[in-house]
Each structure stands twice: as C-alpha cells, then as structure tokens.
Scaffold this motif. Structure first.
Motif, short mmCIF file in Angstrom:
data_model
loop_
_atom_site.label_atom_id
_atom_site.label_comp_id
_atom_site.label_asym_id
_atom_site.label_seq_id
_atom_site.Cartn_x
_atom_site.Cartn_y
_atom_site.Cartn_z
N LEU A 1 16.20 78.43 -57.69
CA LEU A 1 15.67 77.40 -58.59
C LEU A 1 15.59 76.06 -57.88
O LEU A 1 14.59 75.33 -58.02
CB LEU A 1 16.54 77.30 -59.84
N HIS B 1 10.93 79.07 -74.37
CA HIS B 1 11.72 79.85 -73.43
C HIS B 1 13.01 80.38 -74.05
O HIS B 1 13.55 81.40 -73.60
CB HIS B 1 12.05 79.01 -72.19
N ASP C 1 16.43 81.31 -68.16
CA ASP C 1 15.26 80.79 -68.87
C ASP C 1 15.38 79.31 -69.18
O ASP C 1 14.37 78.60 -69.28
CB ASP C 1 15.00 81.60 -70.15
N ARG D 1 14.06 78.12 -65.93
CA ARG D 1 12.62 78.35 -65.79
C ARG D 1 11.81 77.38 -66.65
O ARG D 1 10.68 77.05 -66.31
CB ARG D 1 12.29 79.78 -66.19
#
Length: 292
Positions: A15, A168, A221, A224
């Motif tokens: 990430l 998300h 998530d 993300r």
C-alpha cells in the motif's frame, strides 16, 4: 500467527508503494495553475530503527517524505514493523486498555502504514490515513482509518470522500460505515478547541472479531479506499488560484492539526513511548503553521 504477521506487513508495504507512486504521479501531471512551473516533487526515503533498551534488534521501517513539491508542500508515507518488549509506561497503558496478559508479558509486534499530507494549495484538503496490526501474546487486533482535513471546505468533496469509504466498507456489512464514521467523529475531536479537526472519515481500533481473515480484509479495504477517495479531490482543486487570505486560513488550520497530534493522538504517544524514530513519529506535523 507468524504467517498472518508477514501477510499484514507485506500488505502495508505494498500500500505504501502504491501511494508513493500515485503521489509522485500527481506531481508529474500538475501542468496548469499555481506552481505548475516548479519542479515536480520526489520522496526522500530513509530507513528507521526502533531503539531497544538492551540494544537488540527491535525492527524499524521506511520513512518516505516529500517536501516542497508543486502539489504537496509536505507529505510523509511511513511503513514500519517493530517488535520486542514494551517499556513500563507503555505496558501499563496497554494493560489499562484491557489487553489480555499484558500485566505479565510485555512482548509485542506491530506493523502498519501512516500517512499525512499537507498541501501547497489551500483549496486542496490535507489528509491523514493509517492502518495497522498489533500483536501481543494474549491478543491481536487491527486499527486505522482515514480522515479529511480541509482548511477551506467544499461540501461535494466531503461527500465524495465519505461515499467512497462507505462503498468499500459496505461489502463487509452495512453497519461498519456508520459505526466507524461515528468513531472518527469522536476520535478526531479537539476538546480544548471544542471542534473537530476536520470533516471526518472513518476510524477503528482494537478490531478483533475472532476472525483474522475477515478483519484483515476489512483493513485492506480501508486502505484501498484511500486513493480513490482522495486523489480525485487533489486533481479537482490543485489548479485553483488562491489568495493571501486563503493561505492564512490554511496556516491557522494547520495549528489545529499540530495541537491534536501532539496532545491527543494515540499513535504519536505510542511511537514516542516505545522508542521508534522520533522524526518518523512526528512526520505528521505541518512544515509551517500559525496561531492567532
């Protein structure tokens, strides 16, 4: 639990890599509006080390900081994996939070990513994001979230940021977003100013449903969602002209951010108390701020 630790640490590192690439891409693509003629910023990357009392290996991480870019005035994206034994004060704090077994066994492991961005253009909101996993011999949990900190608020930007996070989180259960939004509203509040730090976002801590895979997927998530929630706001606002009054508003608002992080933020307190690199822990502070 070793495999789970490795998977979590690898995810946080990936990430970090994705965000660094996206932010340098924003610097490269800024070709119209204020500061478009400046050189695009780049991250300076350095290793960090956690200091242990006995000099043994206690882990560390990477500190990636960009200063003086044409979009980002200062942004840090740190990732770490640290371990060892907690100091007495940190151990007491964990025990007071009800961490099982912490009174008798101070060993711990923690990994995570932490990001704070302070922008050149006052119309582009500052932002914070972190996700992390923590382990002790008696427990494990996830935590983190992201929140938006504009000095000049745009309702449509706030709506986009929150809607993206909700989209998300909803696949994991529609109760997550309202719960984590409320948690963020309460956590990112500055009591001595009687106001919120920004326009909120999502936040969780001590997340342990008993299902590690489910909690890890939820944490992923949250991570993300970040670029999808934030990058469009940067692209929309970075070309707007600003006035001296706008810049003044930004600098005063940054004072609120500094006050919160130094007085209330749990991550700042934990990082300093456990001997992690002070420059990495205090990376979140703005480069310039003002108080009236």
């Amino acid at each position: 639990m070793q495999d789970e630790k490795s998977r979590a640490a690898s995810w946080f590192r990936q990430l970090r890599d994705d965000i660094v690439a996206a932010f340098e891409g924003l610097e490269d693509s800024h070709d119209n509006g204020p500061m478009a003629d400046a050189a695009p910023g780049r991250f300076d990357v350095s290793e960090t080390k956690r200091a242990s009392d006995d000099g043994s290996d206690a882990g560390g991480g990477l500190m990636s900081v960009m200063r003086g870019g044409r979009v980002f005035e200062k942004v840090g994206v740190n990732v770490s994996e640290v371990y060892g034994s907690l100091g007495v004060q940190a151990q007491k704090a964990m025990a007071a939070r009800g961490v099982p077994g912490m009174e008798d066994d101070p060993r711990f492991w923690a990994s995570g990513i932490s990001l704070v961005a302070h922008m050149q253009n006052p119309h582009v909101p500052a932002v914070h994001m972190n996700t992390r996993m923590f382990w002790t011999p008696g427990a494990w949990w996830f935590g983190g979230g992201s929140d938006l900190n504009p000095c000049i608020e745009y309702d449509e930007d706030t709506a986009h940021f929150h809607a993206t996070q909700k989209a998300h989180l909803d696949p994991h259960g529609t109760d997550h977003y309202p719960h984590l939004k409320k948690w963020a509203d309460e956590y990112f509040y500055i009591p001595h100013r009687h106001r919120a730090r920004g326009v909120g976002g999502i936040f969780m801590d001590d997340q342990n449903s008993g299902d590690w895979e489910a909690d890890f997927a939820l944490t992923q998530d949250i991570g993300r969602a970040f670029l999808k929630a934030y990058v469009p706001l940067v692209e929309k606002r970075r070309g707007q002209n600003w006035s001296d009054a706008d810049k003044e508003t930004q600098l005063v608002h940054r004072g609120l951010y500094a006050e919160y992080n130094l007085v209330y933020d749990r991550g700042t307190k934990f990082g300093l108390a456990t001997g992690h690199d002070a420059d990495a822990v205090l990376m979140s502070l703005p480069p310039v701020a003002k108080w009236t």
